[in-house]
Design a protein around this motif. Structure first.
Motif, PDB file in Angstrom:
ATOM      1  N   TYR A 193       1.089  -1.461   2.812  1.00 25.04           N
ATOM      2  CA  TYR A 193       1.421  -2.336   1.683  1.00 25.04           C
ATOM      3  C   TYR A 193       0.210  -3.113   1.156  1.00 25.04           C
ATOM      4  CZ  TYR A 193       6.098  -1.439   3.516  1.00 25.04           C
ATOM      5  OH  TYR A 193       7.231  -0.823   3.959  1.00 25.04           O
ATOM      6  N   GLN A 194      -0.638  -3.588   2.072  1.00 19.64           N
ATOM      7  CA  GLN A 194      -1.712  -4.487   1.656  1.00 19.64           C
ATOM      8  C   GLN A 194      -2.921  -3.755   1.055  1.00 19.64           C
ATOM      9  OE1 GLN A 194      -0.693  -7.576   1.472  1.00 19.64           O
ATOM     10  NE2 GLN A 194      -2.579  -7.956   0.318  1.00 19.64           N
ATOM     11  N   PRO A 195      -3.359  -2.600   1.637  1.00 21.01           N
ATOM     12  CA  PRO A 195      -4.567  -1.956   1.088  1.00 21.01           C
ATOM     13  C   PRO A 195      -4.526  -1.686  -0.423  1.00 21.01           C
ATOM     14  CG  PRO A 195      -4.056  -1.028   3.213  1.00 21.01           C
ATOM     15  CD  PRO A 195      -2.908  -1.930   2.869  1.00 21.01           C
ATOM     16  N   PRO A 196      -3.455  -1.103  -0.981  1.00 22.57           N
ATOM     17  CA  PRO A 196      -3.481  -0.877  -2.437  1.00 22.57           C
ATOM     18  C   PRO A 196      -3.561  -2.188  -3.215  1.00 22.57           C
ATOM     19  CG  PRO A 196      -1.290  -0.383  -1.533  1.00 22.57           C
ATOM     20  CD  PRO A 196      -2.208  -0.567  -0.370  1.00 22.57           C
ATOM     21  N   ARG A 197      -2.905  -3.218  -2.698  1.00 22.97           N
ATOM     22  CA  ARG A 197      -2.944  -4.530  -3.375  1.00 22.97           C
ATOM     23  C   ARG A 197      -4.343  -5.127  -3.284  1.00 22.97           C
ATOM     24  NH1 ARG A 197       2.349  -3.792  -1.836  1.00 22.97           N
ATOM     25  NH2 ARG A 197       3.865  -4.522  -3.379  1.00 22.97           N
ATOM     26  N   LEU A 235      -5.303   8.920   6.765  1.00 28.08           N
ATOM     27  CA  LEU A 235      -5.517   7.824   5.820  1.00 28.08           C
ATOM     28  C   LEU A 235      -5.060   8.234   4.421  1.00 28.08           C
ATOM     29  CD1 LEU A 235      -9.181   6.772   6.760  1.00 28.08           C
ATOM     30  CD2 LEU A 235      -7.103   5.479   7.273  1.00 28.08           C
ATOM     31  N   HIS A 236      -4.394   7.327   3.750  1.00 29.64           N
ATOM     32  CA  HIS A 236      -4.171   7.530   2.317  1.00 29.64           C
ATOM     33  C   HIS A 236      -5.463   7.084   1.623  1.00 29.64           C
ATOM     34  CE1 HIS A 236      -2.632   6.981  -1.748  1.00 29.64           C
ATOM     35  NE2 HIS A 236      -1.597   7.734  -1.396  1.00 29.64           N
ATOM     36  N   THR A 237      -5.753   7.623   0.451  1.00 34.89           N
ATOM     37  CA  THR A 237      -7.024   7.248  -0.198  1.00 34.89           C
ATOM     38  C   THR A 237      -7.095   5.745  -0.484  1.00 34.89           C
ATOM     39  OG1 THR A 237      -6.092   8.139  -2.219  1.00 34.89           O
ATOM     40  CG2 THR A 237      -7.884   9.370  -1.264  1.00 34.89           C
ATOM     41  N   VAL A 238      -5.940   5.106  -0.725  1.00 30.52           N
ATOM     42  CA  VAL A 238      -6.014   3.655  -0.977  1.00 30.52           C
ATOM     43  C   VAL A 238      -6.538   2.919   0.260  1.00 30.52           C
ATOM     44  CG1 VAL A 238      -4.299   3.511  -2.835  1.00 30.52           C
ATOM     45  CG2 VAL A 238      -3.543   3.288  -0.455  1.00 30.52           C
ATOM     46  N   GLU A 239      -6.188   3.432   1.444  1.00 35.57           N
ATOM     47  CA  GLU A 239      -6.696   2.810   2.688  1.00 35.57           C
ATOM     48  C   GLU A 239      -8.192   3.056   2.831  1.00 35.57           C
ATOM     49  OE1 GLU A 239      -3.573   3.026   6.172  1.00 35.57           O
ATOM     50  OE2 GLU A 239      -3.715   4.963   5.218  1.00 35.57           O
ATOM     51  N   PHE A 240      -8.599   4.305   2.535  1.00 35.92           N
ATOM     52  CA  PHE A 240     -10.017   4.669   2.680  1.00 35.92           C
ATOM     53  C   PHE A 240     -10.881   3.891   1.675  1.00 35.92           C
ATOM     54  CE2 PHE A 240     -12.159   8.674   4.549  1.00 35.92           C
ATOM     55  CZ  PHE A 240     -13.285   7.932   4.890  1.00 35.92           C
ATOM     56  N   ILE A 241     -10.404   3.830   0.425  1.00 37.52           N
ATOM     57  CA  ILE A 241     -11.151   3.121  -0.626  1.00 37.52           C
ATOM     58  C   ILE A 241     -11.212   1.626  -0.294  1.00 37.52           C
ATOM     59  CG2 ILE A 241     -11.111   2.479  -3.111  1.00 37.52           C
ATOM     60  CD1 ILE A 241     -11.745   5.428  -2.835  1.00 37.52           C
ATOM     61  N   ASP A 242     -10.110   1.086   0.180  1.00 36.38           N
ATOM     62  CA  ASP A 242     -10.075  -0.336   0.569  1.00 36.38           C
ATOM     63  C   ASP A 242     -11.124  -0.599   1.660  1.00 36.38           C
ATOM     64  OD1 ASP A 242      -8.971  -2.990   0.753  1.00 36.38           O
ATOM     65  OD2 ASP A 242      -7.959  -2.376   2.599  1.00 36.38           O
ATOM     66  N   ARG A 243     -11.185   0.312   2.634  1.00 39.55           N
ATOM     67  CA  ARG A 243     -12.162   0.172   3.727  1.00 39.55           C
ATOM     68  C   ARG A 243     -13.591   0.213   3.171  1.00 39.55           C
ATOM     69  NH1 ARG A 243     -12.042   4.781   8.358  1.00 39.55           N
ATOM     70  NH2 ARG A 243     -10.054   3.895   8.922  1.00 39.55           N
TER      71      ARG A 243
END
Ligand code: SF4
Ligand code: SF4
Length: 423
Positions: free
Chosen positions: A327-331, A256-264
């Motif tokens: 693409y979507q998680p950071p957004r 996981l990139h942190t943006v994915e983890f934080i989004d979750r």
């Protein structure tokens, strides 16, 4: 695989030049319609994907030999893959990015290297990082944080800082904040500290396959010993290495990139925002998180000819065309921050313009690297945004340097820094 396995790909190039542009139905203006930094900077056909396919063919057929000009063509390219995405819109049978890599592997095998790349490789061998720094300083970014040391303890999740975040003091706040946020959200997380080794992704792109494999095997061994199930990183280069390249060597971790983890964690209600961040920002898709961050699909096969003349892969190769990147998680994270407005650039997602730092370009061709970053800054400014936001330390470093060199006013942030402001 070897360069010769891609002979049919090289022959198939029809010189249509599609690889130089973002797809025509995505073009919004002439100014930001180009896809390939290399040909835009060098203004010569050989510096495009199509040109490099011709160079590869010429080399494997013995029609040209090694020269400084050939080395310049091969290395002055970020291996960002924008050409590959554009090419595959109409040419599904050409694996352009794989040819770019095979060409580099061949040059390295033949000793046709660049002194600046060799300095990086020598340091990697001795000091386990690509930043030309001693390994003793690797864990300093995490000093004072209450976190497990996975060289001695076990944890479900390892946070891999990577070379740039470990040694670029101006960026240390980003991995520190990411780690703290995950820790506070109850994630059983640790780091390798000064025992962490380079992910190897950047040297893979530079053509040093053997050094990449050494890094990967080392990290896989260390994580397995620490009982790790999930690997988290804030670096797009690391993400690509772990998600796409490590599984080829048998690694089986959730990545996981942190943006994915934080989004979750935001969507699960484990991270809540309390403050507004009144700011208009634009998001830059890092190549290695976006089009090059697609998950690995197992494949084994070989070339065969159908109807006695058409070369195909048997079984068909997985189709990597950039569509399945992150693409979507950071957004979604940015949109969840109160008061923050996200405005988009013209070239986004799999069609994003590269930051300029990849493929060893930041090491060997700093002027070209900065020129590429400055182009992206121009695009970011055209949106009216106050800041360009990224999710990779290499992009952020290059943008910060370009902003400084051109005395620009636009700010550069990591997604994590804006999350930190909103908490
Ligand atoms: S590499 Fe593909 S897109 Fe580029 S010129 Fe050749 S066929 Fe056209
Ligand atoms: S990888 Fe990037 S710089 Fe290299 S040929 Fe493709 S688009 Fe151009």
């Amino acid at each position: 695989m070897a360069l010769e396995d891609y002979r049919a790909d090289c022959v198939s190039c029809s010189r249509c030049s599609y690889c130089k542009w973002i797809p025509f139905d995505h073009v919004k203006s002439w100014r930001f319609s180009r896809a390939c930094p290399s040909i835009e900077y060098s203004k010569f056909q050989a510096y495009s994907l199509g040109g490099r396919l011709s160079v590869a063919l010429s080399l494997m057929e013995g029609r040209s030999g090694y020269s400084e000009a050939l080395k310049d063509i091969v290395w002055k390219c970020q291996t960002d893959g924008a050409c590959d995405v554009a090419d595959k819109i109409c040419r599904y049978n050409i694996e352009g990015l794989e040819v770019l890599h095979e060409l580099r592997f061949r040059l390295v095998e033949e000793g046709q290297t660049l002194p600046r790349h060799m300095a990086v490789i020598d340091n990697l061998r001795k000091e386990h990082n690509t930043m030309l720094k001693p390994k003793a300083g690797r864990g300093k970014w995490a000093e004072g944080l209450d976190v497990k040391d996975l060289t001695r303890e076990k944890a479900e999740v390892v946070f891999h800082a990577g070379c740039r975040f470990s040694y670029d003091a101006e960026l240390h706040n980003i991995p520190r904040t990411a780690l703290t946020l995950l820790h506070k959200a109850g994630v059983d997380i640790g780091i390798m500290g000064k025992g962490e080794m380079c992910c190897g992704g950047r040297v893979y792109d530079m053509g040093y396959r053997e050094q990449f494999t050494e890094c990967a095997r080392n990290n896989i061994r260390a994580w397995t010993k620490a009982g790790v199930k999930t690997v988290v990183t804030s670096c797009a280069d690391g993400y690509h290495a772990f998600k796409r390249l490590y599984p080829e060597l048998g690694a089986n971790f959730e990545v996981l990139h942190t943006v994915e983890f934080i989004d979750r964690l935001i969507k699960e209600g484990k991270i809540k925002f309390k403050k507004a961040v009144p700011m208009t920002v634009t998001y830059h898709d890092p190549c290695h998180l976006g089009r090059r961050g697609e998950p690995y699909v197992p494949w084994q096969g070989k070339r065969k000819k159908i109807f006695g003349q058409i070369p195909v892969w048997e079984p068909p190769k997985p189709r990597y065309n950039g569509a399945w990147g992150v693409y979507q998680p950071p957004r979604d994270v940015l949109k969840a921050i109160p008061g923050l407005e996200l405005v988009e650039m013209e070239r986004i997602r799999e069609y994003a313009w590269c930051c300029g730092a990849g493929g060893g370009v930041i090491d060997a061709y700093p002027d070209f690297s900065l020129w590429t970053a400055a182009e992206r800054i121009e695009e970011a400014k055209s949106t009216g945004a106050e800041a360009i936001v990224g999710a990779c330390p290499w992009c952020e470093r290059n943008f910060m340097d370009a902003v400084k060199a051109k005395d620009e006013k636009i700010k550069v942030y990591d997604v994590i820094e804006l999350v930190q402001r909103a908490i």
